[in-house]
Design a protein around this motif. Structure first.
Motif, mmCIF file in Angstrom:
data_model
loop_
_atom_site.group_PDB
_atom_site.id
_atom_site.type_symbol
_atom_site.label_atom_id
_atom_site.label_comp_id
_atom_site.label_asym_id
_atom_site.label_seq_id
_atom_site.Cartn_x
_atom_site.Cartn_y
_atom_site.Cartn_z
ATOM 1 N N PRO A 80 -9.447 -24.365 -21.605
ATOM 2 C CA PRO A 80 -10.084 -24.537 -20.295
ATOM 3 C C PRO A 80 -10.073 -25.999 -19.843
ATOM 4 O O PRO A 80 -10.374 -26.907 -20.615
ATOM 5 N N GLY A 81 -9.659 -26.202 -18.587
ATOM 6 C CA GLY A 81 -9.665 -27.543 -18.016
ATOM 7 C C GLY A 81 -8.493 -28.417 -18.422
ATOM 8 O O GLY A 81 -8.450 -29.592 -18.069
ATOM 9 N N GLN A 84 -1.988 -28.462 -20.329
ATOM 10 C CA GLN A 84 -1.104 -28.151 -21.458
ATOM 11 C C GLN A 84 -1.678 -27.010 -22.288
ATOM 12 O O GLN A 84 -2.886 -26.842 -22.377
ATOM 13 N N ALA A 85 -0.798 -26.258 -22.905
ATOM 14 C CA ALA A 85 -1.238 -25.239 -23.852
ATOM 15 C C ALA A 85 -1.833 -25.928 -25.067
ATOM 16 O O ALA A 85 -1.487 -27.067 -25.389
ATOM 17 N N GLY A 86 -2.716 -25.241 -25.726
ATOM 18 C CA GLY A 86 -3.277 -25.745 -26.968
ATOM 19 C C GLY A 86 -2.750 -24.913 -28.127
ATOM 20 O O GLY A 86 -2.245 -23.798 -27.938
ATOM 21 N N TYR A 87 -2.877 -25.452 -29.299
ATOM 22 C CA TYR A 87 -2.444 -24.757 -30.509
ATOM 23 C C TYR A 87 -3.600 -24.767 -31.487
ATOM 24 O O TYR A 87 -4.304 -25.769 -31.624
ATOM 25 N N VAL A 88 -3.800 -23.640 -32.158
ATOM 26 C CA VAL A 88 -4.875 -23.517 -33.138
ATOM 27 C C VAL A 88 -4.344 -22.838 -34.398
ATOM 28 O O VAL A 88 -3.398 -22.054 -34.345
ATOM 29 N N TRP A 89 -4.999 -23.142 -35.494
ATOM 30 C CA TRP A 89 -4.770 -22.432 -36.745
ATOM 31 C C TRP A 89 -5.472 -21.088 -36.594
ATOM 32 O O TRP A 89 -6.657 -21.031 -36.272
ATOM 33 N N ARG A 90 -4.749 -20.010 -36.768
ATOM 34 C CA ARG A 90 -5.326 -18.685 -36.571
ATOM 35 C C ARG A 90 -6.426 -18.413 -37.593
ATOM 36 O O ARG A 90 -6.288 -18.771 -38.767
#
Length: 157
Positions: A80-81, A84-90
């Motif tokens: 949000p806000g 760019q896309a973000g990336y996370v450890w699932r």
């Protein structure tokens, strides 16, 4: 603090991820380091933030995020806000990793089935090798399927 970057990520731990997980999973060290950064990050990270944290090029980070997404450990998310896309450890990364191994093994099992059929006219020694290949992958698919289910049950509880 020694070994910690300005972002609060333990650089020695990230390097250890790069060497150990990268090697064990057959990934380049950069993929292991990127996985370590994301695993330790409390928030999603953009491509730019990953580049900065790893001191890596956009191309390298992009390639490694794709690899980790394919391997079931990282996902791309909307932040949000942020444009760019973000990336996370699932949260289910280890389950995703195990599922990826099962998917690869199922592809090899299908290959074993096909080559065993096509090799029906080969001499017995070659047919025996193809039967062994088929039996091995049948065993691996069965056991990995069982492990995926068992792990998912344990992780859900």
């Amino acid at each position: 603090m020694q070994g910690e970057s300005s972002a609060g990520v333990d650089e020695l731990l990230v390097e250890d991820f790069g060497q150990r997980i990268g090697r064990a999973m057959g990934w380049p060290p950069m993929a292991g380091r990127l996985g370590g950064v994301l695993m330790l990050s409390p928030d999603p990270m953009t491509m730019s933030e990953l580049q900065e944290a790893l001191g890596a090029s956009k191309g390298s980070v992009s390639e490694m995020t794709r690899l980790l997404i394919t391997n079931g450990t990282v996902e791309r998310v909307k932040v949000p806000g942020v444009r760019q896309a973000g990336y996370v450890w699932r949260d289910d990364a280890w389950s995703g990793c195990l599922q990826h191994q099962l998917d690869q093994t199922q592809q090899l099992f299908e290959l074993a089935r096909i080559v065993q059929e096509r090799g029906a006219d080969m001499p017995e020694a070659q047919q025996a090798r193809l039967r062994d290949m088929h039996a091995y992958y049948a065993f691996m698919v069965r056991e990995l399927s069982r492990l995926v289910g068992e792990y998912q049950r344990l992780h859900a509880g």
